[in-house]
Motif scaffolding. Sequence first.
Motif, PDB file in Angstrom:
ATOM      1  N   LEU A 161       0.830  -1.202   0.000  1.00 21.95           N
ATOM      2  CA  LEU A 161       0.000   0.000   0.000  1.00 21.95           C
ATOM      3  C   LEU A 161       0.866   1.255   0.000  1.00 21.95           C
ATOM      4  CD1 LEU A 161      -2.939   0.923   0.033  1.00 21.95           C
ATOM      5  CD2 LEU A 161      -2.823   0.960   2.533  1.00 21.95           C
ATOM      6  N   GLY A 162       1.968   1.221   0.755  1.00 20.96           N
ATOM      7  CA  GLY A 162       2.871   2.363   0.799  1.00 20.96           C
ATOM      8  C   GLY A 162       3.508   2.631  -0.556  1.00 20.96           C
ATOM      9  N   VAL A 163       3.959   1.563  -1.216  1.00 22.51           N
ATOM     10  CA  VAL A 163       4.568   1.709  -2.543  1.00 22.51           C
ATOM     11  C   VAL A 163       3.516   2.171  -3.554  1.00 22.51           C
ATOM     12  CG1 VAL A 163       5.717   0.509  -4.440  1.00 22.51           C
ATOM     13  CG2 VAL A 163       6.307  -0.061  -2.079  1.00 22.51           C
ATOM     14  N   LEU A 164       2.329   1.625  -3.419  1.00 19.87           N
ATOM     15  CA  LEU A 164       1.252   1.969  -4.349  1.00 19.87           C
ATOM     16  C   LEU A 164       0.901   3.451  -4.274  1.00 19.87           C
ATOM     17  CD1 LEU A 164      -0.867   0.941  -6.370  1.00 19.87           C
ATOM     18  CD2 LEU A 164      -2.340   0.389  -4.428  1.00 19.87           C
ATOM     19  N   ILE A 165       0.848   3.987  -3.080  1.00 19.06           N
ATOM     20  CA  ILE A 165       0.486   5.396  -2.900  1.00 19.06           C
ATOM     21  C   ILE A 165       1.602   6.327  -3.373  1.00 19.06           C
ATOM     22  CG2 ILE A 165       0.040   7.179  -1.158  1.00 19.06           C
ATOM     23  CD1 ILE A 165      -1.536   5.102   0.399  1.00 19.06           C
ATOM     24  N   THR A 166       2.844   5.943  -3.098  1.00 24.15           N
ATOM     25  CA  THR A 166       3.957   6.834  -3.458  1.00 24.15           C
ATOM     26  C   THR A 166       4.390   6.720  -4.914  1.00 24.15           C
ATOM     27  OG1 THR A 166       5.520   5.146  -2.662  1.00 24.15           O
ATOM     28  CG2 THR A 166       4.862   6.892  -1.113  1.00 24.15           C
ATOM     29  N   ASP A 167       4.332   5.505  -5.472  1.00 27.75           N
ATOM     30  CA  ASP A 167       4.862   5.298  -6.825  1.00 27.75           C
ATOM     31  C   ASP A 167       3.874   4.657  -7.793  1.00 27.75           C
ATOM     32  OD1 ASP A 167       7.765   6.090  -6.559  1.00 27.75           O
ATOM     33  OD2 ASP A 167       7.616   4.608  -4.955  1.00 27.75           O
ATOM     34  N   GLY A 168       2.655   4.442  -7.345  1.00 24.74           N
ATOM     35  CA  GLY A 168       1.690   3.756  -8.207  1.00 24.74           C
ATOM     36  C   GLY A 168       0.471   4.601  -8.546  1.00 24.74           C
ATOM     37  N   THR A 169      -0.496   3.952  -9.169  1.00 25.49           N
ATOM     38  CA  THR A 169      -1.746   4.594  -9.561  1.00 25.49           C
ATOM     39  C   THR A 169      -2.905   3.717  -9.119  1.00 25.49           C
ATOM     40  OG1 THR A 169      -0.710   5.551 -11.527  1.00 25.49           O
ATOM     41  CG2 THR A 169      -3.108   5.509 -11.479  1.00 25.49           C
ATOM     42  N   ILE A 170      -3.913   4.342  -8.544  1.00 23.21           N
ATOM     43  CA  ILE A 170      -5.114   3.625  -8.106  1.00 23.21           C
ATOM     44  C   ILE A 170      -6.310   4.233  -8.833  1.00 23.21           C
ATOM     45  CG2 ILE A 170      -6.477   2.870  -6.124  1.00 23.21           C
ATOM     46  CD1 ILE A 170      -4.080   3.688  -4.345  1.00 23.21           C
ATOM     47  N   GLU A 171      -6.930   3.452  -9.718  1.00 25.78           N
ATOM     48  CA  GLU A 171      -8.046   3.960 -10.510  1.00 25.78           C
ATOM     49  C   GLU A 171      -9.383   3.663  -9.840  1.00 25.78           C
ATOM     50  OE1 GLU A 171      -7.587   5.854 -12.959  1.00 25.78           O
ATOM     51  OE2 GLU A 171      -5.457   5.517 -13.346  1.00 25.78           O
ATOM     52  N   LYS A 172     -10.418   4.367 -10.282  1.00 29.21           N
ATOM     53  CA  LYS A 172     -11.749   4.216  -9.690  1.00 29.21           C
ATOM     54  C   LYS A 172     -12.368   2.848  -9.960  1.00 29.21           C
ATOM     55  CE  LYS A 172     -13.006   9.126  -9.657  1.00 29.21           C
ATOM     56  NZ  LYS A 172     -13.956  10.158 -10.147  1.00 29.21           N
ATOM     57  N   ASN A 173     -11.909   2.177 -11.003  1.00 23.85           N
ATOM     58  CA  ASN A 173     -12.474   0.862 -11.316  1.00 23.85           C
ATOM     59  C   ASN A 173     -11.781  -0.264 -10.551  1.00 23.85           C
ATOM     60  OD1 ASN A 173     -10.004   0.766 -12.569  1.00 23.85           O
ATOM     61  ND2 ASN A 173     -10.776   0.292 -14.612  1.00 23.85           N
ATOM     62  N   GLY A 174     -10.871   0.118  -9.638  1.00 27.53           N
ATOM     63  CA  GLY A 174     -10.182  -0.881  -8.838  1.00 27.53           C
ATOM     64  C   GLY A 174      -8.880  -1.364  -9.436  1.00 27.53           C
ATOM     65  N   GLU A 175      -8.467  -0.782 -10.542  1.00 22.41           N
ATOM     66  CA  GLU A 175      -7.199  -1.186 -11.157  1.00 22.41           C
ATOM     67  C   GLU A 175      -6.035  -0.488 -10.465  1.00 22.41           C
ATOM     68  OE1 GLU A 175      -4.883  -1.357 -15.471  1.00 22.41           O
ATOM     69  OE2 GLU A 175      -6.769  -0.245 -15.276  1.00 22.41           O
ATOM     70  N   ILE A 176      -5.012  -1.259 -10.169  1.00 27.06           N
ATOM     71  CA  ILE A 176      -3.808  -0.693  -9.564  1.00 27.06           C
ATOM     72  C   ILE A 176      -2.634  -0.936 -10.506  1.00 27.06           C
ATOM     73  CG2 ILE A 176      -4.659  -1.006  -7.222  1.00 27.06           C
ATOM     74  CD1 ILE A 176      -2.881  -3.455  -6.961  1.00 27.06           C
ATOM     75  N   ARG A 177      -1.756   0.069 -10.594  1.00 24.65           N
ATOM     76  CA  ARG A 177      -0.575  -0.037 -11.455  1.00 24.65           C
ATOM     77  C   ARG A 177       0.642   0.495 -10.718  1.00 24.65           C
ATOM     78  NH1 ARG A 177      -4.240   1.927 -15.348  1.00 24.65           N
ATOM     79  NH2 ARG A 177      -3.408   4.034 -15.136  1.00 24.65           N
ATOM     80  N   ILE A 178       1.718  -0.263 -10.785  1.00 27.12           N
ATOM     81  CA  ILE A 178       2.996   0.158 -10.223  1.00 27.12           C
ATOM     82  C   ILE A 178       4.060  -0.085 -11.277  1.00 27.12           C
ATOM     83  CG2 ILE A 178       4.723  -0.225  -8.420  1.00 27.12           C
ATOM     84  CD1 ILE A 178       2.475  -1.263  -6.635  1.00 27.12           C
ATOM     85  N   SER A 179       4.764   0.960 -11.653  1.00 24.66           N
ATOM     86  CA  SER A 179       5.786   0.850 -12.690  1.00 24.66           C
ATOM     87  C   SER A 179       7.086   1.449 -12.169  1.00 24.66           C
ATOM     88  CB  SER A 179       5.319   1.587 -13.957  1.00 24.66           C
ATOM     89  OG  SER A 179       6.286   1.476 -14.975  1.00 24.66           O
ATOM     90  N   MET A 180       8.153   0.638 -12.133  1.00 23.89           N
ATOM     91  CA  MET A 180       9.427   1.081 -11.572  1.00 23.89           C
ATOM     92  C   MET A 180      10.595   0.467 -12.344  1.00 23.89           C
ATOM     93  SD  MET A 180       8.488   0.505  -7.531  1.00 23.89           S
ATOM     94  CE  MET A 180       9.986   1.282  -6.935  1.00 23.89           C
ATOM     95  N   THR A 181      11.739   1.118 -12.276  1.00 29.10           N
ATOM     96  CA  THR A 181      12.955   0.541 -12.854  1.00 29.10           C
ATOM     97  C   THR A 181      13.571  -0.483 -11.906  1.00 29.10           C
ATOM     98  OG1 THR A 181      14.251   2.388 -11.956  1.00 29.10           O
ATOM     99  CG2 THR A 181      13.481   2.582 -14.233  1.00 29.10           C
ATOM    100  N   ASP A 182      13.202  -0.400 -10.621  1.00 22.33           N
ATOM    101  CA  ASP A 182      13.662  -1.382  -9.637  1.00 22.33           C
ATOM    102  C   ASP A 182      12.779  -2.628  -9.771  1.00 22.33           C
ATOM    103  OD1 ASP A 182      14.446  -2.895  -7.467  1.00 22.33           O
ATOM    104  OD2 ASP A 182      14.657  -1.176  -6.124  1.00 22.33           O
ATOM    105  N   CYS A 183      13.161  -3.505 -10.665  1.00 17.91           N
ATOM    106  CA  CYS A 183      12.343  -4.679 -10.978  1.00 17.91           C
ATOM    107  C   CYS A 183      12.126  -5.601  -9.783  1.00 17.91           C
ATOM    108  CB  CYS A 183      12.982  -5.463 -12.125  1.00 17.91           C
ATOM    109  SG  CYS A 183      13.090  -4.514 -13.662  1.00 17.91           S
ATOM    110  N   ASP A 184      13.112  -5.676  -8.887  1.00 16.91           N
ATOM    111  CA  ASP A 184      12.998  -6.562  -7.732  1.00 16.91           C
ATOM    112  C   ASP A 184      11.840  -6.159  -6.828  1.00 16.91           C
ATOM    113  OD1 ASP A 184      15.131  -8.081  -8.573  1.00 16.91           O
ATOM    114  OD2 ASP A 184      16.609  -6.962  -7.379  1.00 16.91           O
TER     115      ASP A 184
END
Length: 253
Positions: A161-184
């Motif tokens: 949740l912390g990573v999602l809020i700082t570096d991700g996107t939370i859409e109204k339809n419930g879709e979550i996206r996290i995109s980073m160069t730190d693949c691990d």
Amino acid sequence: MSMNSESNFLRSPQNNEYTKEIMKPINLNKFKLTKLTTREEVIKMYWDEDMSQQQIAKHFKVKPSTVGRYMNAVGIPIKTPRQAANLKITVEKLDQLYKKEKLSPSKIAEIYNVHPATVQHYIRTSGIHRRTLSQAISLASRKNVNEDFFSIWSNEMAYVLGVLITDGTIEKNGEIRISMTDCDVVKAIAKAMDSENCLTECMRPKATKMQLMFSVGRRKFFEDLTSIGIIQGGRKTSEQTFLIVPDKYKSHF
């Protein structure tokens, strides 16, 4: 054509159009099936052997639509939905497969060797409550995920949740996206959510390094994230003003 085939064929509600159809000038050479079979053989397969258009198409390695167009061109009547289904399924069984086992109409059609449209027709006429579009899309998705991940607080949930809020996107339809160069980090999040098949590589505009993106959507995410105070719809971190994090999980958040 066998006697049984002839009998079934004559019972077709479209047979009164049969003579008119075959008298039309038709260039059958444009049909791939013309080189693979004969009209009589298709009639036998469709009416006598009770094969569906999908099964005939699979037999000749062509598209079902090709079979349908060929049958129409040479005057082979199409079965009514009831004839095509030859209903060997009860409403109770259909309800179980569709609602309890959450099978799609296409999957049910595959089991009973009928067209998906036939299954959809009987779902409507049997009074079975149909899925919403979002529910159908969710079930159709090949992406696996723990839909209850945000339902119960845990160290992993707080971290994601912390990573999602700082570096991700939370859409109204419930879709979550996290995109980073730190693949691990992204891989660890996918593993925590039991969703390792939701990863794709992407290159952002003007970026010099490939990123790994985790993306998945569920209605349950929307409900759970809303209940803990998440403002959804691509909002920035600064706008998440009323987030409730239990004290024991704040160090992981």
